[in-house]
Design an enzyme around this catalytic site. Structure first.
Site, PDB file in Angstrom:
ATOM      1  N   THR B  91       0.846  -1.198   0.000  1.00 18.92           N
ATOM      2  CA  THR B  91       0.000   0.000   0.000  1.00 18.92           C
ATOM      3  C   THR B  91       0.879   1.245   0.000  1.00 18.92           C
ATOM      4  O   THR B  91       2.094   1.170   0.230  1.00 18.92           O
ATOM      5  CB  THR B  91      -0.928   0.026   1.238  1.00 18.92           C
ATOM      6  OG1 THR B  91      -0.124   0.060   2.421  1.00 18.92           O
ATOM      7  CG2 THR B  91      -1.827  -1.200   1.282  1.00 18.92           C
ATOM      8  N   LYS B 220      15.803   6.009   3.921  1.00 22.30           N
ATOM      9  CA  LYS B 220      16.518   4.766   3.589  1.00 22.30           C
ATOM     10  C   LYS B 220      17.697   4.538   4.537  1.00 22.30           C
ATOM     11  O   LYS B 220      17.933   3.422   5.012  1.00 22.30           O
ATOM     12  CB  LYS B 220      16.992   4.812   2.142  1.00 22.30           C
ATOM     13  CG  LYS B 220      15.835   4.731   1.134  1.00 22.30           C
ATOM     14  CD  LYS B 220      16.309   5.074  -0.274  1.00 22.30           C
ATOM     15  CE  LYS B 220      15.148   5.032  -1.273  1.00 22.30           C
ATOM     16  NZ  LYS B 220      15.495   5.721  -2.539  1.00 22.30           N
TER      17      LYS B 220
END
Lengths: 337, 337
Positions: B91, B220
């Protein structure tokens, strides 16, 4: 239970035992190093050797043959005793017939013993056979150390590209030739002078043939090809060219945009396996252009994950032992589940 | 049995289903895709959806909501049915509260369902909690796609350095800013012109904030730090600087020897976790100097394996799906043993 035997006790084997001490916190409590075996005998304790004591003993430059537990115990005795789960095979490599490593690895796998090895000879010559035995008996055959030591070249070409098809392997896999070629430019030396310097610095061996003739690069590329594609071929028939004829003049041409490196390439063309090792000009935008000095690198082209390059190169005996230790832990982690 | 549910059916989700078709030969016969769920309903077949049919259906640009099997089935129904082993969570990401991904992932893990996700939000915010649930229930939580798509950055920092301690992480992890900075030099553009070009080429998004402000890189790097060191910190308090103030003039200084890139660095100094994202000058001999264009790379310093760098960057939806597929196969291979 994780009962380990170590066969081969040179610089890497000694460093490996040191890592078992240094990294004890990463190892399960039920791990035991039971055997350290050499060609003329070994030491054995069925309850597990005292690793602290052995590290202390070898750090003081004592010969393992003088150790109180030393006997004429052999690899065959170890197999007969049936008290080992993992063999760490670190005997000297032999690319003519793979012995004695081949017999050790084969016999271990046939007896349901997992194997970790850094021994190139048996893997180069018998990978397909050995891998099949390991699959049949559901044990691991881990060989990461054979293709660049600390560089995770096998992992990168298998685990890190899982699900994708590797379509080409390009490798700069020999630190010695990389150093020599760089030195010829940096210090304006011809090949012989740069080789001499590498030998003086203990980067090149007294007999540098395996490195400078391209054989070491070819062995690593051949092993990666076999692991990744399960392809079989006759190593003797591969096209291998070293750096002994590289002239300083060739290196200096286009130096701002291109660099000459000893490169291995393997790929399939119209269904045929193609393989070459030779000095090649790499463009400035090639992912291995920057693999300099003692570094190594391997570049994989894949169908669905794009291109992936891994670069590393730490190459001391401790770093090689760390590569063996990485494969050992991989087995332990996956067997634990 | 490997029963899979896919939640989220955008570009990456659709590509993932195509890979299930394309790479069928790598999947076990007992693998079934039972659910494709979106926020407003989904399709379900307890005997396994017909993957060929769904690929054909979506290739023809048909809305999944018009599919004959479409109903108002929800994620909660899937959990209640107890007929799934692996959830693929794709999602939309949400870095404010991690929803709806957080609830999906947590609920799946609590119900002994393995999870593969490319959803950064819940991993950034709740990794520690989610990882602990997965460990407690002995199921996998695989997140490789959250830190660079096809680039195997998580594998490189965990599996490929197994047994060693990562002491520093340096990453060039955002292709968009890398492209913009390179374009400013190559095409002699200022920041705004280069951003416009990147937007025209669909490399930058209409609202490029996450990329150009350094937030994507920071997310990240933060996830890698949490995975590798199990360190906890408040993302809001991290030092993050983007490229919006980089001037052409700064880039051109020392251009022959240095390059400016948007770099993330994480390490420990005197026991404290240090973290920064900002434009940094990388020397010509830096392993990430050559990570150009849309490429990404991450460099790990370790205690016993030396430095290891991995470079890649294929970033299409298919490549991102290939990263999800890699993690899925990893679970299947390790559960099969």
């Amino acid at each position: 239970m994780f009962n380990i035997a170590l066969i081969g006790f040179g610089a890497v084997g000694k460093s490996f035992v040191k890592l078992l001490q240094l990294k004890k916190n990463l190892l399960p409590d039920n791990m035991k190093l039971k055997y350290i075996i050499k060609s003329d005998g070994g030491i054995y304790d069925k309850d597990g050797l005292d690793i602290d004591e052995i590290v202390k003993y070898t750090n003081s430059n004592n010969k393992i043959q003088k150790h109180p537990l030393w006997s004429n115990i052999s690899f065959k005795d170890m197999i007969k005793n049936k008290d080992i789960d993992i063999l760490v095979e670190l005997t000297s490599t032999n690319i003519i017939n793979g012995e004695p490593g081949y017999t050790h690895i084969k016999s271990a796998l046939e007896n349901n013993i997992n194997v970790v090895t850094g021994n190139k000879g048996p893997i180069l010559l018998y990978y397909h056979e050995l891998k099949n035995i390991s699959l049949k008996n559901d044990v691991y055959l881990k060989i990461g150390c054979t293709t660049g030591g600390a560089l995770p070249s096998v992992n990168a070409g298998t685990i890190d590209v899982l699900g994708s098809q590797v379509t080409e392997i390009i490798g700069v896999l020999n630190g010695t030739t990389n150093f020599i070629l760089e030195e010829m430019i940096k210090s304006n030396m011809d090949y012989k002078e740069a080789l001499k310097k590498a030998q003086d610095l203990k980067i090149a061996e007294k007999d540098p043939s395996l490195d400078v003739l391209g054989i070491d690069t070819a062995i690593k590329m051949a092993i990666l090809s076999k692991v990744i594609w399960d392809v079989d071929f006759d190593f003797e028939k591969l096209k291998i060219q070293g750096i002994t004829n590289v002239r300083k003049k060739d290196l200096l041409d286009n130096i701002s945009k291109k660099k000459t490196k000893l490169v291995g390439r393997a790929y399939f063309l119209n269904g045929n396996f193609e393989f070459e090792v030779k000095p090649m000009l790499l463009n400035k935008d090639h992912p291995l252009y920057f693999v300099d000095g003692k570094n190594k690198g391997v570049h994989y082209k894949t169908d669905i994950l794009g291109d992936i390059t891994v670069i590393g190169g730490a190459s001391s005996p401790l770093n090689a032992a760390a590569s063996i230790f990485r494969d050992l832990l991989y087995i332990i982690e996956n067997r634990r589940r």
